[in-house]
Motif scaffolding. Structure first.
Motif, PDB file in Angstrom:
ATOM      1  N   VAL A 137      68.996  51.796  17.874  1.00  0.00           N
ATOM      2  CA  VAL A 137      69.654  53.083  18.112  1.00  0.00           C
ATOM      3  C   VAL A 137      69.143  53.726  19.401  1.00  0.00           C
ATOM      4  N   PHE A 138      67.841  53.653  19.638  1.00  0.00           N
ATOM      5  CA  PHE A 138      67.276  54.261  20.842  1.00  0.00           C
ATOM      6  C   PHE A 138      67.682  53.530  22.121  1.00  0.00           C
ATOM      7  N   ARG A 139      68.177  52.321  22.000  1.00  0.00           N
ATOM      8  CA  ARG A 139      68.628  51.586  23.200  1.00  0.00           C
ATOM      9  C   ARG A 139      70.073  51.870  23.570  1.00  0.00           C
ATOM     10  N   ILE A 140      70.825  52.545  22.700  1.00  0.00           N
ATOM     11  CA  ILE A 140      72.265  52.704  22.934  1.00  0.00           C
ATOM     12  C   ILE A 140      72.533  53.533  24.182  1.00  0.00           C
ATOM     13  N   TYR A 141      71.944  54.718  24.274  1.00  0.00           N
ATOM     14  CA  TYR A 141      72.200  55.568  25.442  1.00  0.00           C
ATOM     15  C   TYR A 141      71.700  54.932  26.744  1.00  0.00           C
ATOM     16  N   PRO A 142      70.483  54.355  26.782  1.00  0.00           N
ATOM     17  CA  PRO A 142      70.098  53.659  28.024  1.00  0.00           C
ATOM     18  C   PRO A 142      71.037  52.521  28.394  1.00  0.00           C
ATOM     19  N   LEU A 202      68.072  64.164  23.961  1.00  0.00           N
ATOM     20  CA  LEU A 202      69.289  63.636  23.353  1.00  0.00           C
ATOM     21  C   LEU A 202      69.030  62.297  22.669  1.00  0.00           C
ATOM     22  N   ASN A 203      68.206  61.477  23.283  1.00  0.00           N
ATOM     23  CA  ASN A 203      67.989  60.133  22.768  1.00  0.00           C
ATOM     24  C   ASN A 203      67.032  60.104  21.579  1.00  0.00           C
ATOM     25  N   PHE A 204      66.007  60.955  21.593  1.00  0.00           N
ATOM     26  CA  PHE A 204      64.947  60.824  20.600  1.00  0.00           C
ATOM     27  C   PHE A 204      64.893  61.944  19.564  1.00  0.00           C
ATOM     28  N   PHE A 205      65.382  63.135  19.896  1.00  0.00           N
ATOM     29  CA  PHE A 205      65.281  64.232  18.940  1.00  0.00           C
ATOM     30  C   PHE A 205      66.306  64.029  17.831  1.00  0.00           C
ATOM     31  N   PRO A 206      65.924  64.186  16.563  1.00  0.00           N
ATOM     32  CA  PRO A 206      66.872  63.938  15.460  1.00  0.00           C
ATOM     33  C   PRO A 206      67.991  64.969  15.434  1.00  0.00           C
ATOM     34  N   ASN A 207      69.166  64.537  15.003  1.00  0.00           N
ATOM     35  CA  ASN A 207      70.343  65.403  14.938  1.00  0.00           C
ATOM     36  C   ASN A 207      70.492  65.993  13.543  1.00  0.00           C
ATOM     37  N   SER A 208      69.487  66.705  13.127  1.00  0.00           N
ATOM     38  CA  SER A 208      69.522  67.309  11.800  1.00  0.00           C
ATOM     39  C   SER A 208      68.420  68.348  11.725  1.00  0.00           C
ATOM     40  N   PHE A 209      68.541  69.222  10.717  1.00  0.00           N
ATOM     41  CA  PHE A 209      67.502  70.214  10.489  1.00  0.00           C
ATOM     42  C   PHE A 209      66.655  69.851   9.276  1.00  0.00           C
TER      43      PHE A 209
END
Length: 651
Positions: free
Chosen positions: A260-265, A326-333
């Motif tokens: 998942v972390f490789r998708i944006y790069p 954007l790449n590493f911070f989770p998209n949730s609270f």
């Protein structure tokens, strides 16, 4: 006053006025016209899966106002500009795309204003702005309708206000507050720029003793966001409703985190899943420029004339801060697991402008002042390279739109009483392209189904109720960029082919030679039919053989430059490089088709048969009976069928 002056040379006042007019009006207008022209030439239109929902929301909001129970409509920055355009120009394709086209195009003007404010000469700043406007990702997003363009535009305006209004800290703080507030109600991700903005204001206070801009920004933000939250509390009962009812996220397993972390790069450096570029060479050139500047900073004692200055660090901080968070911070609270949104290329939009602006600045800095012509030559060369890469980045979308427009022309010519096609396409046909023919052509809505097998079941349930002459459009998928490659009416993925009405009425091939429909149901001469294949005179269509293919692009004799198409005989397979063993067409492996060789995908310009089917449009011919023959079923490959997504809300 000397009335005897007879020469026509301009006074200093007139010369200054024309210089200001050139700097403030003429050159920005040329930059804007250049950027708009590129986006019109490379225009792609409706190619994103979110387009249908965003179009409907803008129409609904312009007519009735927003629905405050929907998080997407609570983010009013997404639909506000489109709703205004619909009010001014009516509901149309033009009004839907015009705001984001202008937003994307105006970022070139913002880059020009920033460079001029930093003291660069007019001509180099003008050339740099032309290069920025032609950046591949800027052009690509300017030809689509992505709400991320609105976020990127507001971030770009905030950056321009921060620099251009540097000598007016109060107005600067107010402008940055306004743009940031609007951006917050497009996407929460604007807060990823706050670290670098806060660092900027801290350094301004510490090094220069300038604290007004930061204080005004903080106070104005508190007042504006507080008033907005009070409004939400009164109307919805929640202070920040769209935070508690946010877009779709999913938990990521620990073993999948690295992928998942490789998708944006990968999207940034390599390009899209279609094999086309996104950012082009811009990221690589930025890395090269940073390396040279850092080396120059370390070698200042050796007399190297260039180094990383405060402006370089500020621009680098903009896109680096956003990309990292954007790449590493989770998209949730909730933090019990790592949550992510589906990682889509358009989410990288806010990176493009500061990154491309930084590239333009480094080109101007790295060229010696005595060789200013060299910087102009370099910027013009980069502009040419950007244009070539922009053409590649937009090629799939432009090809899709060309085929869609060909379909619209064919449907207008045929005027069938009913038109049946994939649900996403049918929405735009009925609400945009064939809206004026609503009384003559009924576009049958297909709601909340996606997979080809579900469409097959729908067709078998509904075909007895379709009137004679109904046009069934097959092999043309929904959107381009989200891998919707198994959606819609795709005959090669059907277990059995659709039939004519009741007593074996013929199924005619749309734009095909007589007899194709009859021949499609029996093995071709001299070719043994492999298990699970449908055969016709143009080759064998195997079921379920491909991953990552794209929709077949219908073409009915509309000629394109450099391609000889015989009218009514084929489909233009116009597209993109795919890995060996995959095919760019209607989700099947194709063997024996013209333009194909065994074991290799059909290349650009290959011709394949295409059969949108017309029931009862002509009288039966000998041998043109019902196509009820059931092809042998092929077991589905586990790795070839992506998990079916639901109607997830766009981010």
């Amino acid at each position: 006053m000397d009335v005897s002056r007879t020469d026509s040379s301009p006074t200093p006042f007139a010369a200054g006025r024309w210089s200001a007019l050139l700097r403030r009006v003429v050159l920005p207008a040329v930059i804007l016209a250049w950027a708009c022209a590129l986006r019109v030439v490379f225009f792609s239109g409706f190619v994103l899966c979110d387009d249908r929902e965003e179009f409907w929301i803008a129409v609904h909001a312009s007519a009735y106002g927003p629905v405050l129970s929907d998080q997407f409509q609570l983010r009013f920055g997404i639909w506000l500009f489109n709703a205004a355009a619909f009010k001014l120009f009516g509901v149309s394709e033009f009004a839907f795309f015009a705001p984001t086209v202008l937003m994307s195009a105006s970022l070139g003007v913002a880059g020009y204003a920033i460079l001029v404010r930093w003291g660069y000469a007019l001509l180099p700043a003008f050339a740099a702005a032309l290069m920025i406007a032609a950046a591949p990702f800027e052009v690509l997003l300017g030809t689509l309708r992505a709400n991320d363009v609105i976020l990127a535009w507001l971030v770009g305006l905030a950056l321009a206000a921060l620099i251009v209004l540097d000598s007016r800290p109060v107005w600067q703080g107010l402008a940055v507050t306004l743009f940031g507030w609007l951006a917050f109600y497009v996407k929460l991700w604007v807060v990823y720029f706050l670290p670098v903005l806060g660092l900027h204001y801290l350094l301004e206070t510490w090094r220069r003793g300038r604290w007004r801009g930061g204080v005004v920004f903080a106070l104005a933000s508190l007042v504006l966001h507080g008033a907005t939250c009070a409004f939400w509390k009164r109307r919805t009962g929640t202070w920040l409703p769209f935070l508690w009812h946010h877009a779709a996220t999913y938990p990521v397993r620990p073993e999948d985190l690295s992928r998942v972390f490789r998708i944006y790069p990968d999207l940034l450096l390599h390009g899209s899943e279609l094999g086309t570029t996104l950012f082009g060479s811009v990221p690589y050139l930025v890395v090269l420029g940073l390396a040279l500047k850092l080396a120059g900073t370390g070698a200042r004692r050796l007399g190297v004339p260039y180094r990383m200055d405060a402006r370089d660090w500020a621009l680098f901080g903009c896109y680096a801060s956003f990309l990292l968070l954007l790449n590493f911070f989770p998209n949730s609270f909730t933090f019990d697991r790592y949550y992510s949104v589906p990682r889509i290329f358009r989410y990288l939009a806010p990176l493009s402008f500061p990154m491309t602006l930084h590239l333009a600045k480094m080109v101007l800095d790295l060229v010696p002042a005595r060789a200013g012509w060299l910087s102009l030559a370099a910027l013009l060369a980069l502009t040419g390279s950007n244009l070539r890469q922009s053409a590649q980045a937009t090629a799939p979308g432009r090809a899709y739109r060309a085929r869609l427009m060909a379909i619209v022309r064919d449907v207008r010519e045929r005027r069938p009483p009913m038109l049946v096609t994939e649900g996403w396409v049918s929405y735009f046909l009925s609400n945009v392209y064939l809206r004026d023919l609503a009384r003559k052509i009924e576009v049958v809505p297909v709601i909340d189904i996606y997979d080809a097998r579900d469409y097959e079941a729908w067709l078998w349930r509904r075909q007895s109720g379709l009137v004679p002459g109904t046009l069934l459009l097959t092999g043309f998928g929904s959107c381009v960029h989200y891998s919707a490659i198994r959606d819609g009416f795709r005959l090669a993925l059907f277990q059995r082919l659709p039939s004519g009405p009741r007593a074996g009425a013929p199924l005619e091939a749309h734009g095909a030679a007589p007899g194709d429909a009859a021949e499609a149901r029996r093995p071709g001469r001299g070719q043994p039919g492999p298990r699970g294949a449908l055969q016709g005179r143009h080759g064998t269509v195997r079921r379920g053989e491909t991953r990552g293919g794209r929709a077949l692009l219908p073409h009915r004799g509309h000629r394109l430059p450099g391609l000889a198409l015989r009218r009514g005989r084929g489909v233009l397979l116009r597209h993109l490089p795919l890995p060996r063993g995959q095919v760019a067409g209607d989700d099947h492996g194709l063997r024996g088709a013209r333009g194909a060789t065994d074991g290799r995908p059909v290349g650009p310009g290959g011709l394949l048969s295409h059969r949108p089917l017309v029931r009862g449009a002509w009288r039966p011919r000998p041998g043109a009976g019902s196509l009820r023959d059931r092809a042998p079923e092929v077991p589905a490959r586990g790795d070839a069928r992506p998990e079916r997504r639901g109607p997830a809300r766009p981010a």
